[in-house]
Scaffold this motif. Structure first.
Motif, PDB file in Angstrom:
ATOM      1  N   PRO A  72       0.792  -1.229   0.000  1.00  0.00           N
ATOM      2  CA  PRO A  72       0.000   0.000   0.000  1.00  0.00           C
ATOM      3  C   PRO A  72       0.828   1.284   0.000  1.00  0.00           C
ATOM      4  CG  PRO A  72      -0.996  -1.602   1.463  1.00  0.00           C
ATOM      5  CD  PRO A  72       0.314  -2.184   1.031  1.00  0.00           C
ATOM      6  N   GLU A  73       2.041   1.242   0.567  1.00  0.00           N
ATOM      7  CA  GLU A  73       2.851   2.459   0.651  1.00  0.00           C
ATOM      8  C   GLU A  73       4.260   2.264   0.104  1.00  0.00           C
ATOM      9  OE1 GLU A  73       2.618   3.486   4.747  1.00  0.00           O
ATOM     10  OE2 GLU A  73       0.630   4.393   4.561  1.00  0.00           O
ATOM     11  N   ALA A  74       4.482   1.208  -0.695  1.00  0.00           N
ATOM     12  CA  ALA A  74       5.830   0.981  -1.196  1.00  0.00           C
ATOM     13  C   ALA A  74       5.812   0.060  -2.415  1.00  0.00           C
ATOM     14  CB  ALA A  74       6.718   0.370  -0.111  1.00  0.00           C
ATOM     15  N   LEU A  75       6.834   0.220  -3.247  1.00  0.00           N
ATOM     16  CA  LEU A  75       7.093  -0.692  -4.360  1.00  0.00           C
ATOM     17  C   LEU A  75       8.531  -1.166  -4.222  1.00  0.00           C
ATOM     18  CD1 LEU A  75       6.031  -1.832  -7.180  1.00  0.00           C
ATOM     19  CD2 LEU A  75       7.375   0.021  -8.184  1.00  0.00           C
ATOM     20  N   THR A  76       8.740  -2.484  -4.216  1.00  0.00           N
ATOM     21  CA  THR A  76      10.084  -3.045  -4.120  1.00  0.00           C
ATOM     22  C   THR A  76      10.405  -3.808  -5.392  1.00  0.00           C
ATOM     23  OG1 THR A  76      10.017  -3.202  -1.711  1.00  0.00           O
ATOM     24  CG2 THR A  76      11.611  -4.600  -2.846  1.00  0.00           C
ATOM     25  N   LEU A  77      11.552  -3.492  -5.970  1.00  0.00           N
ATOM     26  CA  LEU A  77      12.045  -4.152  -7.176  1.00  0.00           C
ATOM     27  C   LEU A  77      13.306  -4.921  -6.818  1.00  0.00           C
ATOM     28  CD1 LEU A  77      11.741  -1.062  -9.547  1.00  0.00           C
ATOM     29  CD2 LEU A  77      10.088  -2.919  -9.294  1.00  0.00           C
ATOM     30  N   THR A  78      13.344  -6.183  -7.194  1.00  0.00           N
ATOM     31  CA  THR A  78      14.492  -7.051  -6.918  1.00  0.00           C
ATOM     32  C   THR A  78      14.910  -7.721  -8.214  1.00  0.00           C
ATOM     33  OG1 THR A  78      13.607  -7.489  -4.716  1.00  0.00           O
ATOM     34  CG2 THR A  78      15.351  -8.934  -5.489  1.00  0.00           C
ATOM     35  N   MET A  79      16.202  -7.813  -8.444  1.00  0.00           N
ATOM     36  CA  MET A  79      16.678  -8.433  -9.678  1.00  0.00           C
ATOM     37  C   MET A  79      17.913  -9.280  -9.390  1.00  0.00           C
ATOM     38  SD  MET A  79      16.801  -6.682 -13.471  1.00  0.00           S
ATOM     39  CE  MET A  79      17.293  -5.120 -12.804  1.00  0.00           C
ATOM     40  N   ALA A  80      18.047 -10.367 -10.149  1.00  0.00           N
ATOM     41  CA  ALA A  80      19.206 -11.252 -10.027  1.00  0.00           C
ATOM     42  C   ALA A  80      19.625 -11.706 -11.418  1.00  0.00           C
ATOM     43  CB  ALA A  80      18.890 -12.466  -9.159  1.00  0.00           C
ATOM     44  N   VAL A  81      20.935 -11.794 -11.631  1.00  0.00           N
ATOM     45  CA  VAL A  81      21.513 -12.353 -12.857  1.00  0.00           C
ATOM     46  C   VAL A  81      22.280 -13.601 -12.458  1.00  0.00           C
ATOM     47  CG1 VAL A  81      22.969 -11.939 -14.871  1.00  0.00           C
ATOM     48  CG2 VAL A  81      21.776 -10.014 -13.785  1.00  0.00           C
ATOM     49  N   GLU A  82      21.952 -14.718 -13.110  1.00  0.00           N
ATOM     50  CA  GLU A  82      22.636 -15.969 -12.789  1.00  0.00           C
ATOM     51  C   GLU A  82      23.092 -16.657 -14.060  1.00  0.00           C
ATOM     52  OE1 GLU A  82      19.940 -18.663 -10.845  1.00  0.00           O
ATOM     53  OE2 GLU A  82      18.258 -17.983 -12.046  1.00  0.00           O
ATOM     54  N   THR A  83      24.086 -17.524 -13.913  1.00  0.00           N
ATOM     55  CA  THR A  83      24.587 -18.310 -15.042  1.00  0.00           C
ATOM     56  C   THR A  83      24.935 -19.715 -14.568  1.00  0.00           C
ATOM     57  OG1 THR A  83      26.243 -18.428 -16.813  1.00  0.00           O
ATOM     58  CG2 THR A  83      26.995 -17.590 -14.695  1.00  0.00           C
ATOM     59  N   TYR A  84      24.780 -20.663 -15.467  1.00  0.00           N
ATOM     60  CA  TYR A  84      25.245 -22.028 -15.217  1.00  0.00           C
ATOM     61  C   TYR A  84      26.357 -22.387 -16.190  1.00  0.00           C
ATOM     62  CZ  TYR A  84      21.023 -22.143 -12.442  1.00  0.00           C
ATOM     63  OH  TYR A  84      20.055 -21.847 -11.518  1.00  0.00           O
ATOM     64  N   ASP A  85      26.897 -21.334 -16.831  1.00  0.00           N
ATOM     65  CA  ASP A  85      27.926 -21.523 -17.861  1.00  0.00           C
ATOM     66  C   ASP A  85      29.135 -20.670 -17.476  1.00  0.00           C
ATOM     67  OD1 ASP A  85      29.232 -22.206 -20.187  1.00  0.00           O
ATOM     68  OD2 ASP A  85      27.522 -21.793 -21.497  1.00  0.00           O
ATOM     69  N   ASP A  86      29.718 -19.960 -18.438  1.00  0.00           N
ATOM     70  CA  ASP A  86      30.901 -19.146 -18.162  1.00  0.00           C
ATOM     71  C   ASP A  86      30.568 -17.963 -17.262  1.00  0.00           C
ATOM     72  OD1 ASP A  86      32.444 -20.770 -19.803  1.00  0.00           O
ATOM     73  OD2 ASP A  86      32.050 -19.551 -21.590  1.00  0.00           O
ATOM     74  N   SER A  87      31.538 -17.581 -16.432  1.00  0.00           N
ATOM     75  CA  SER A  87      31.394 -16.380 -15.612  1.00  0.00           C
ATOM     76  C   SER A  87      31.549 -15.134 -16.487  1.00  0.00           C
ATOM     77  CB  SER A  87      32.447 -16.376 -14.504  1.00  0.00           C
ATOM     78  OG  SER A  87      32.316 -17.523 -13.682  1.00  0.00           O
ATOM     79  N   PHE A  88      30.918 -14.019 -16.048  1.00  0.00           N
ATOM     80  CA  PHE A  88      31.021 -12.781 -16.827  1.00  0.00           C
ATOM     81  C   PHE A  88      30.728 -11.585 -15.929  1.00  0.00           C
ATOM     82  CE2 PHE A  88      26.724 -14.523 -17.408  1.00  0.00           C
ATOM     83  CZ  PHE A  88      25.921 -13.449 -17.033  1.00  0.00           C
ATOM     84  N   PRO A  89      31.244 -10.397 -16.303  1.00  0.00           N
ATOM     85  CA  PRO A  89      30.934  -9.185 -15.552  1.00  0.00           C
ATOM     86  C   PRO A  89      29.537  -8.693 -15.922  1.00  0.00           C
ATOM     87  CG  PRO A  89      32.321  -8.635 -17.413  1.00  0.00           C
ATOM     88  CD  PRO A  89      32.183 -10.143 -17.419  1.00  0.00           C
ATOM     89  N   ALA A  90      28.869  -8.055 -14.972  1.00  0.00           N
ATOM     90  CA  ALA A  90      27.527  -7.536 -15.247  1.00  0.00           C
ATOM     91  C   ALA A  90      27.209  -6.423 -14.259  1.00  0.00           C
ATOM     92  CB  ALA A  90      26.479  -8.644 -15.148  1.00  0.00           C
ATOM     93  N   THR A  96      15.775  -2.329  -4.909  1.00  0.00           N
ATOM     94  CA  THR A  96      15.473  -0.946  -4.571  1.00  0.00           C
ATOM     95  C   THR A  96      14.033  -0.870  -4.089  1.00  0.00           C
ATOM     96  OG1 THR A  96      15.436   1.354  -5.358  1.00  0.00           O
ATOM     97  CG2 THR A  96      14.778  -0.332  -6.933  1.00  0.00           C
ATOM     98  N   THR A  97      13.772   0.035  -3.170  1.00  0.00           N
ATOM     99  CA  THR A  97      12.419   0.241  -2.651  1.00  0.00           C
ATOM    100  C   THR A  97      12.050   1.707  -2.788  1.00  0.00           C
ATOM    101  OG1 THR A  97      12.540  -1.602  -1.083  1.00  0.00           O
ATOM    102  CG2 THR A  97      10.921   0.113  -0.622  1.00  0.00           C
ATOM    103  N   TRP A  98      10.843   1.949  -3.276  1.00  0.00           N
ATOM    104  CA  TRP A  98      10.262   3.297  -3.285  1.00  0.00           C
ATOM    105  C   TRP A  98       9.176   3.311  -2.223  1.00  0.00           C
ATOM    106  CZ3 TRP A  98       8.675   3.412  -9.173  1.00  0.00           C
ATOM    107  CH2 TRP A  98       9.802   3.160  -9.958  1.00  0.00           C
ATOM    108  N   ARG A  99       9.271   4.231  -1.306  1.00  0.00           N
ATOM    109  CA  ARG A  99       8.272   4.338  -0.239  1.00  0.00           C
ATOM    110  C   ARG A  99       7.706   5.755  -0.242  1.00  0.00           C
ATOM    111  NH1 ARG A  99       7.212   0.912   3.643  1.00  0.00           N
ATOM    112  NH2 ARG A  99       9.115  -0.260   3.134  1.00  0.00           N
ATOM    113  N   TRP A 100       6.391   5.858  -0.142  1.00  0.00           N
ATOM    114  CA  TRP A 100       5.758   7.174  -0.275  1.00  0.00           C
ATOM    115  C   TRP A 100       4.795   7.453   0.869  1.00  0.00           C
ATOM    116  CZ3 TRP A 100       5.211   3.234  -3.954  1.00  0.00           C
ATOM    117  CH2 TRP A 100       4.027   2.503  -3.868  1.00  0.00           C
ATOM    118  N   ARG A 101       4.524   8.731   1.022  1.00  0.00           N
ATOM    119  CA  ARG A 101       3.481   9.180   1.963  1.00  0.00           C
ATOM    120  C   ARG A 101       2.870  10.465   1.427  1.00  0.00           C
ATOM    121  NH1 ARG A 101       4.814  13.151   5.887  1.00  0.00           N
ATOM    122  NH2 ARG A 101       6.940  13.923   5.701  1.00  0.00           N
TER     123      ARG A 101
END
Length: 265
Positions: A120-138, A255-260
């Protein structure tokens, strides 16, 4: 599941999610007031597998030099996922889980998972990058376009960064850190204790953007909107501050956005 638009609701808040349009939050309405700039390029899009500009679209993994398309010549900007259709993995009344598989022109295989959770007073965004192969920068980040004006109230930005990345003529950090200067900005700031930026529309709304990450880009050079972009590294970070995704260790951010609401004086 399909990738049709999704509407999340919680209290008097409603978020529109567009898996078909880069996995972005296309709208966020609080009490019927739209907080995000509207249009296919706007809303809030995920920046992945890199954030901001990558110098001349080039980065190295060990001795291997990779070339990305120059979608903001002479640089590559904001990753590839914002231009792709995401897949809807799960939806409830107030949460959506989206996935995107990294493909050409990104040179490595991997999967991105994004969770959009509305309260009701916030939006939370979560993200993950995963691999089962070669490692890489991101890198991971979000690029929200907040409305500059809400019902005639112009926004004020408040934040206390520890430093500002000096910006060169090519819009990329020079590697020098300076004392934070006045806007307008298209600049990256360091907040070692975590991103914490407050947007205030006097008499209407106060909204905080927070994240455990220590980098934020502020962009307020356009008349219609301001952007507060938490991210896991600075622009050109694939070269200067790489975060490695490995089969044992994904890259994760939130990241979370919280409002009032604010009463008019």
């Amino acid at each position: 599941m399909s990738n049709e638009p999704i509407t999340l609701t919680a209290g008097d808040a409603a978020a529109t999610v567009r898996p078909d349009l880069g996995g972005r939050v296309a709208g966020l309405r609080v009490g019927g007031t739209e907080l995000l700039r509207q249009g296919d390029r706007f809303g809030c899009f995920p920046m992945v597998p890199w954030c901001g500009r990558t110098r001349e679209g080039r980065f190295r993994t060990g001795a291997v030099l990779h070339q990305l398309p120059l979608n903001a010549p002479p640089h590559a900007i904001h990753g590839t996922a914002r231009d792709a259709a995401w897949t809807t993995a799960r939806v409830t009344a107030d949460e959506a889980v989206l996935t995107y598989d990294l493909v050409d022109p990104w040179p490595y295989s991997g999967r991105v998972t994004q969770v959009i959770a509305l309260a009701p007073e916030a939006l939370t965004l979560t993200m993950a990058v995963e691999t089962y192969d070669d490692s890489f920068p991101a890198q991971i980040g979000w690029h929200p376009w907040f409305q500059r004006n809400l019902g005639g109230a112009g926004v004020r930005l408040d934040f206390s960064p520890a430093w500002q990345e000096e910006r060169g003529d090519d819009h990329l950090p020079t590697g020098k850190r300076t004392d934070p200067g006045p806007g307008p900005w298209d600049d990256c700031f360091g907040m070692p204790g975590g991103v914490d930026v407050t947007l205030t529309w006097p008499g209407r709304l106060e909204l905080s953007v927070t994240s455990p990450e220590k980098w934020v880009v502020i962009y307020d050079e356009q008349e219609a909107a301001v952007c507060v972009e938490p991210q896991t590294g600075p622009p050109d970070g694939l070269n200067t501050s790489p975060r490695l995704v490995t089969p044992l260790e994904p890259l994760e951010a939130s990241t979370t956005w919280r409002w009032r609401g604010l009463r008019a004086d």
